[in-house]
Design an enzyme around this catalytic site. Structure first.
Site, mmCIF file in Angstrom:
data_model
loop_
_atom_site.group_PDB
_atom_site.id
_atom_site.type_symbol
_atom_site.label_atom_id
_atom_site.label_comp_id
_atom_site.label_asym_id
_atom_site.label_seq_id
_atom_site.Cartn_x
_atom_site.Cartn_y
_atom_site.Cartn_z
ATOM 1 N N LYS A 115 1.068 -1.138 0.096
ATOM 2 C CA LYS A 115 0.083 0.130 -0.117
ATOM 3 C C LYS A 115 0.787 1.224 0.067
ATOM 4 C CE LYS A 115 -3.737 -2.392 2.036
ATOM 5 N NZ LYS A 115 -4.744 -2.998 3.227
ATOM 6 N N ASP A 138 -10.958 2.963 3.733
ATOM 7 C CA ASP A 138 -11.120 1.627 3.715
ATOM 8 C C ASP A 138 -12.822 1.624 3.486
ATOM 9 O OD1 ASP A 138 -9.430 -0.350 3.511
ATOM 10 O OD2 ASP A 138 -9.088 -0.496 5.646
ATOM 11 N N GLN A 192 -4.608 -1.429 9.428
ATOM 12 C CA GLN A 192 -4.389 -2.703 8.750
ATOM 13 C C GLN A 192 -5.247 -3.732 9.758
ATOM 14 O OE1 GLN A 192 -3.210 -3.546 5.538
ATOM 15 N NE2 GLN A 192 -4.377 -5.639 6.036
#
Ligand code: NDP
Length: 283
Positions: free
Chosen positions: A53, A120, A97
């Site tokens: 990422k 997200d 995460q």
């Protein structure tokens, strides 16, 4: 044999699109978008995802920050870190995460992220926005799946779509996105009585389960678009999907490979979501 949907090439095109946007935005507003990724502990898979990422963010030219916290970090400390990033004017997107260590409540953490910086798309207010048909941040994997389906040129309107798996991060949101495009939707799951009978109806079949080889060629409608979200390891340790590629590719019209399908798209759409958060904040 069906056509292979090249997620690697499509994700590269998205990242190049973002790269051009970042340059343009910096010129226009005097500041680059910035993504902040938080990792807790040393889960090897999470470390790989996080590295990819950050690497993608660097490729696009946007700013990126990586905050690595020890596995023993307390929930309070993590929440305080998120609160500080929510207030930080130089940060546009915050991603924590998952999974988190057991002593930390994931739901609490997700809800602590400002919905405006929730790249997200997991915050309850973005989830509600998606289901209410509001303009909101859409989770990266489902958004990437839609882009892959669109690359086939298949018009979803009136088609039968089946999603196998009903998780909050993939199955449910992708089902809603397919519904929004006027597909007739079925969601199958572990209690579905005859999975093959359901999947054989699908003009578009999305499989997000986490079981290698669950869907075989005899479960696919000839000519269907097959999207394999699964990420599993076979007995030799190689990455493989939920769909038995060889038998399904013979029957499908289009199919995504694993690796090189949905995986790279998830990261590309994260870049898109960061731009979106930036634009919402700056305008
Ligand atoms: P979850 O474990 O949260 O959900 C799995 C779903 O599959 C559940 O709804 C479960 O049903 C259903 N299921 C389990 N067994 C069967 C079965 N035999 N038949 C039909 N349905 C079944 O998984 P996620 O959605 O988080 O992830 C799914 C897969 O996608 C994983 O391999 C994951 O690694 C991968 N993934 C890949 C991403 C990418 O970027 N490529 C991103 C996110 C996930 P029930 O609800 O009844 O238990």
């Amino acid at each position: 044999m069906g056509m292979i949907i090249d997620g690697k090439a499509i994700s590269q095109a998205v990242k190049d699109e973002v790269r051009a946007e970042v340059a343009e935005l910096e010129t226009k507003f005097g500041r680059k978008p910035c993504l902040c990724v938080i990792i807790v502990g040393e889960n090897p898979a999470s470390q790989v995802y996080v590295r990819n990422k950050v690497k993608a963010a660097e490729y696009t030219g946007m700013g990126s920050r990586l905050i690595a916290l020890p596995a023993e970090v307390s929930e309070e400390e993590l929440l305080a870190q998120i609160a500080a990033l929510n207030e930080d004017a130089g940060v546009d997107g915050i991603l924590v995460q998952l999974p988190l260590p057991k002593h930390i409540d994931e739901e609490k953490v997700i809800d602590a992220i400002s919905p405006a910086k929730d790249v997200d798309g997991f915050h309850a207010s973005n989830v509600a926005g998606l289901w209410l048909g509001k303009d909101c941040i859409v989770p990266c994997t489902p958004a990437g799946i839609m882009r892959l389906i669109d690359s086939t040129g298949v018009d979803l309107c009136g088609k039968t779509a089946v999603v196998v798996g009903r998780s909050n991060i993939v199955g449910k949101p992708v089902a809603k996105l397919l519904l929004d495009r006027n597909a007739t939707m079925t969601i199958a799951h572990s209690r579905t009585a005859d999975l093959g009978a359901v999947t054989r109806q699908a003009d578009v079949l999305v499989v997000a389960v986490g079981k290698a080889g669950l869907v075989t060629g005899d479960m696919v409608k000839p000519g269907a678009v097959v999207i394999d979200v699964g990420m599993n390891r076979d007995s030799a340790g190689r990455l493989c999907g939920d769909v038995d590629f060889t038998s399904c590719a013979d029957v499908a019209g289009w199919i995504t490979p694993v690796p090189g399908g949905v995986g790279p798209m998830t990261i590309a759409m994260l870049m898109k979501n960061t731009i979106r958060c930036y634009l919402q904040r700056i305008q």
